[in-house]
Design an enzyme around this catalytic site. Structure first.
Site, PDB file in Angstrom:
ATOM      1  N   GLY A  13       0.832  -1.199   0.000  1.00 60.98           N
ATOM      2  CA  GLY A  13       0.000   0.000   0.000  1.00 60.98           C
ATOM      3  C   GLY A  13       0.866   1.248   0.000  1.00 60.98           C
ATOM      4  N   TYR A 154     -14.294  -3.291   8.609  1.00 57.94           N
ATOM      5  CA  TYR A 154     -12.966  -2.703   8.844  1.00 57.94           C
ATOM      6  C   TYR A 154     -12.521  -2.946  10.285  1.00 57.94           C
ATOM      7  CZ  TYR A 154      -9.288   0.887   8.442  1.00 57.94           C
ATOM      8  OH  TYR A 154      -8.097   1.563   8.419  1.00 57.94           O
ATOM      9  N   ALA A 155     -13.435  -2.743  11.245  1.00 60.22           N
ATOM     10  CA  ALA A 155     -13.095  -2.940  12.651  1.00 60.22           C
ATOM     11  C   ALA A 155     -12.730  -4.394  12.919  1.00 60.22           C
ATOM     12  CB  ALA A 155     -14.265  -2.508  13.536  1.00 60.22           C
ATOM     13  N   ALA A 157     -11.529  -6.580  10.773  1.00 60.01           N
ATOM     14  CA  ALA A 157     -10.240  -6.865  10.150  1.00 60.01           C
ATOM     15  C   ALA A 157      -9.091  -6.300  10.974  1.00 60.01           C
ATOM     16  CB  ALA A 157     -10.204  -6.290   8.733  1.00 60.01           C
TER      17      ALA A 157
END
Length: 252
Positions: A13, A154-155, A157
Site C-alpha cells: 500500500g 474494517y473494525a 479486520a
C-alpha cells in the site's frame, strides 16, 4: 540517521498516504525500499520521488490478496537485492456501511484486503527471514479495532490484525523476528477524505470535528505514523514484539 543501512524493506500500500510516508522515511534512513501497490505505475511515482531525493527504491505492482502474486513479488525482491529485512503491511481498503445494509461482498473484500493479505505477506516473508534469523514486521491496525459505527468489516479486520500480530510474534520470535502493529487514529489521508464524503462532509470539516474530540486538538499526519513504524522496524525496538501501539493523539 542510517538505522536501515544495508536493509531491504517492502512496504505494501505504498503508493499513497501512510504507506508512501513510510517508504520515504525508511529510504531516508538508508533502506532500499520496494514500494508495493496494486498499481505499479503509482508505486513507481513514489519510488522515483525517493530516488530523486537520493534514496534507493523500486515500484512494484502486486495484488496482495493473491497468494501467487505475493510469493512472486517477495521472491523478486530477494533475488534482486539479496534479502528481505523489513516488511510493512499497510495495504488496506474501506467499504463503509451499517451492518444491516452491508452486502457480503463488501464484508469479504475488506477482510481479505486488510487481514488475509497480511497473513499472505508474512507467510512469504518469513521464509526468507527465518533462514537469516532476522526480521522486522510491522502491521497496520487501527483505532477502529475498538469498534466504529459503520465499519463492522474494517473494525473486525483491524482487530484481527492485532491477534495475528501477537500470534506471529510468538511463532517467529525464536528466529530473531519481531512482529508488531501500529494502530493509528484519524490521519489525514485519501482514505479518511473518502470517509468524510460518505458522511456528507468535506475533508476539512470532518477533520475539524475529529480534532475537537482529540486531546491534542488536531488530526494525525502520515509522516507521524511513519516515524512510529520506522521505530518498530529498527533495531532500536529489538526487544519489542507482539505489541500494538496506538498513535491517536491521546484519544480514548
Amino acid at each position: 540517521m542510517t538505522r536501515f543501512a544495508d536493509r531491504i524493506a517492502v512496504v505494501t500500500g505504498g503508493a499513497q498516504g501512510i504507506g508512501a510516508a513510510t517508504a520515504r522515511r525508511l529510504a531516508a534512513e538508508g533502506a532500499t525500499v520496494a514500494v508495493v501497490d496494486l498499481d505499479a505505475a503509482r508505486s513507481q511515482v513514489v519510488a522515483d520521488e525517493i530516488t530523486a531525493a537520493g534514496g534507493r527504491a523500486v515500484g512494484l505492482g502486486c495484488d496482495v490478496t493473491d497468494p501467487d502474486a505475493v510469493a512472486a513479488t517477495t521472491d523478486r525482491v530477494v533475488r534482486t537485492y539479496g534479502g528481505l529485512h523489513v516488511l510493512v503491511n499497510n495495504a488496506g481498503i474501506t467499504r463503509d456501511n451499517l451492518m444491516f445494509k452491508m452486502p457480503l461482498p463488501e464484508w469479504q473484500a475488506v477482510l481479505t484486503t486488510n487481514l488475509t493479505s497480511i497473513f499472505l505477506c508474512c507467510q512469504a516473508a518469513q521464509q526468507h527471514m527465518v533462514g537469516a534469523r532476522y526480521g522486522r514486521i510491522v502491521n497496520l491496525s487501527s483505532r477502529s479495532a475498538l469498534g466504529n459505527r459503520g465499519q463492522a468489516n474494517y473494525a473486525a479486520a483491524k482487530a484481527g490484525v492485532q491477534g495475528l500480530t501477537a500470534t506471529l510474534a510468538l511463532e517467529l520470535g525464536p528466529f530473531g523476528i519481531t512482529v508488531n502493529a501500529v494502530a493509528p487514529g484519524y490521519v489525514a489521508t485519501a482514505m479518511t477524505a473518502a470517509t468524510a464524503e460518505r458522511v456528507g462532509a468535506s475533508p476539512e470539516e470532518h477533520q475539524r470535528r475529529v480534532a475537537e474530540q482529540t486531546p491534542l486538538r488536531r488530526v494525525g499526519q502520515p509522516a507521524e505514523i511513519a516515524s512510529v513504524i520506522a521505530f518498530l522496524a529498527s533495531d532500536d525496538a529489538s526487544y519489542v514484539s507482539g505489541q500494538t501501539l496506538y498513535v491517536n493523539g491521546g484519544a480514548r
